[in-house]
Design an enzyme around this catalytic site. Structure first.
Site, PDB file in Angstrom:
ATOM      1  N   LYS A   1      30.271  43.659 -24.848  1.00  0.00           N
ATOM      2  CA  LYS A   1      31.350  44.130 -23.973  1.00  0.00           C
ATOM      3  C   LYS A   1      32.262  42.969 -23.563  1.00  0.00           C
ATOM      4  O   LYS A   1      33.487  43.102 -23.556  1.00  0.00           O
ATOM      5  CB  LYS A   1      30.749  44.828 -22.741  1.00  0.00           C
ATOM      6  CG  LYS A   1      30.149  46.182 -23.093  1.00  0.00           C
ATOM      7  CD  LYS A   1      29.262  46.768 -22.013  1.00  0.00           C
ATOM      8  CE  LYS A   1      28.552  48.007 -22.555  1.00  0.00           C
ATOM      9  NZ  LYS A   1      27.571  48.584 -21.640  1.00  0.00           N
TER      10      LYS A   1
ATOM     11  N   ASP B   1      32.701  53.729 -16.429  1.00  0.00           N
ATOM     12  CA  ASP B   1      31.600  54.320 -17.197  1.00  0.00           C
ATOM     13  C   ASP B   1      31.524  55.836 -16.968  1.00  0.00           C
ATOM     14  O   ASP B   1      30.820  56.536 -17.692  1.00  0.00           O
ATOM     15  CB  ASP B   1      30.265  53.683 -16.775  1.00  0.00           C
ATOM     16  CG  ASP B   1      29.664  52.825 -17.883  1.00  0.00           C
ATOM     17  OD1 ASP B   1      30.124  52.949 -19.043  1.00  0.00           O
ATOM     18  OD2 ASP B   1      28.736  52.053 -17.594  1.00  0.00           O
TER      19      ASP B   1
ATOM     20  N   GLN C   1      25.141  47.767 -15.878  1.00  0.00           N
ATOM     21  CA  GLN C   1      24.371  47.946 -17.106  1.00  0.00           C
ATOM     22  C   GLN C   1      23.028  48.589 -16.762  1.00  0.00           C
ATOM     23  O   GLN C   1      22.263  48.054 -15.965  1.00  0.00           O
ATOM     24  CB  GLN C   1      24.180  46.580 -17.796  1.00  0.00           C
ATOM     25  CG  GLN C   1      23.519  46.661 -19.152  1.00  0.00           C
ATOM     26  CD  GLN C   1      24.354  47.422 -20.185  1.00  0.00           C
ATOM     27  OE1 GLN C   1      25.564  47.282 -20.255  1.00  0.00           O
ATOM     28  NE2 GLN C   1      23.705  48.246 -20.979  1.00  0.00           N
TER      29      GLN C   1
END
Ligand code: NAD
Length: 283
Positions: free
Chosen positions: A52, A119, A96
């Site tokens: 990322k 997200d 994460q």
């Protein structure tokens, strides 16, 4: 049979985002910023975060990783999220997953400002997704929708079977397909007869994490097979959840693993972050 090439499409999207980023900088003097919260040293999570970061660099985003030890407290993670919520240089915040078991993941995700929730895991954005409203949709299912669009596959009126019902893959995938006017069947570990669902589907989307879960005898001739699963076999080979070789003989379209849905996920993270940056300046 046609391969749905996510690697190629993700590169195209990244180069578009790169020029949009340049334009944002020139016109408005802003640089889209992504903050990643990483807890512990899980090798898979470390790899994903590195990918990322690299993608952010490639397109010219500002990115920052808050790497915290496994033993970190709930409160300290919450403080970091609150700080990122306030930080004007940060457009997107990503935690994460998975977080260690002593951390209340739901509480952490709910703390992210929904306008920075790139997200798409915040219940506010998930609710908007269910209502078919503009939102940040989770990156992996959004990547599937983009891949279908690229190949002019319209789910409208199709019978689609989504296998896997997690909050980050299966459920938002089903919602996006329903919003695209497909008739959606959602299967999971307690589904009695998986085959009876997959066999009648025009499109099967599988995201479970079990190699060879979907075999050729479980799908109909001409099926569109989207494989979200990522599994590392003991010999190191990376495979999806479907028997790619055998299903390729029957399918009209199929995604490979690797090179299918995987690269699209990161491309959509970049797309959601630039969308957040645009919303910040009202452009
Ligand atoms: P998860 O463990 O949270 O959810 C798995 C889902 O599969 C559950 O809903 C469960 O009920 C269902 N399931 C389990 N066994 C089943 C069976 N035998 N039959 C039918 N359903 C069954 O996993 P997740 O986070 O949703 O991830 C799923 C897979 O997708 C994993 O392989 C993961 O690595 C992959 N993934 C890929 C990407 C990507 O970028 N391509 C992103 C996220 C996840």
């Amino acid at each position: 049979m046609q391969i749905l090439d996510g690697k190629k499409l993700s590169q195209k999207i990244k180069s578009q985002i790169k020029s949009q980023t340049k334009e944002l900088k020139e016109k408005y003097n802003i640089v889209p910023g992504l903050a990643v919260v990483l807890v512990g040293d899980d090798p898979a999570s470390l790899t994903y975060v590195k990918m990322k970061e690299k993608a952010c660099k490639e397109v010219g985003f500002y990115s920052i990783v808050h790497h915290m030890p496994e033993s970190i407290s709930q409160q300290e993670i919450e403080e970091t999220i609150k700080m990122m919520n306030q930080n004007p240089n940060i457009d997107g915040i990503l935690v994460q997953l998975p977080l260690p078991s002593h951390i209340d993941t739901t509480k952490i995700l709910e703390l992210i400002n929904p306008t920075k929730d790139v997200d798409g895991f915040h219940p506010y954005n998930f609710g908007r997704l269910m209502q078919g409203l503009d939102t940040f949709a989770p990156c992996t299912p959004l990547g599937v929708i983009e891949l279908l669009k690229e190949y002019r596959i319209d789910p409208k009126g199709m019978d689609v079977c989504v296998v896997g019902a997690s909050n980050i893959v299966g459920k938002p995938m089903a919602a996006l397909l329903l919003n695209a006017n497909a008739t959606v069947d959602i299967c999971h570990i307690y589904t009695k007869d998986l085959q009876s669902h997959t066999k009648k589907a025009d499109m099967v989307v599988v995201g479970v994490g079990k190699p060879n879960l979907i075999r050729a005898d479980m799908v109909k001739e001409g099926v569109i097979l989207i494989d979200i699963g990522i599994n590392r076999l003991p010999d190191g080979k990376l495979v999806g959840d479907a028997d790619f070789e055998a299903i390729s003989q029957k399918a009209s379209y199929i995604t490979p693993v690797p090179g299918g849905v995987g690269p699209m996920t990161i491309a959509m993270l970049l797309a959601n972050t630039i969308k957040a940056a645009r919303q910040r300046i009202g452009s």
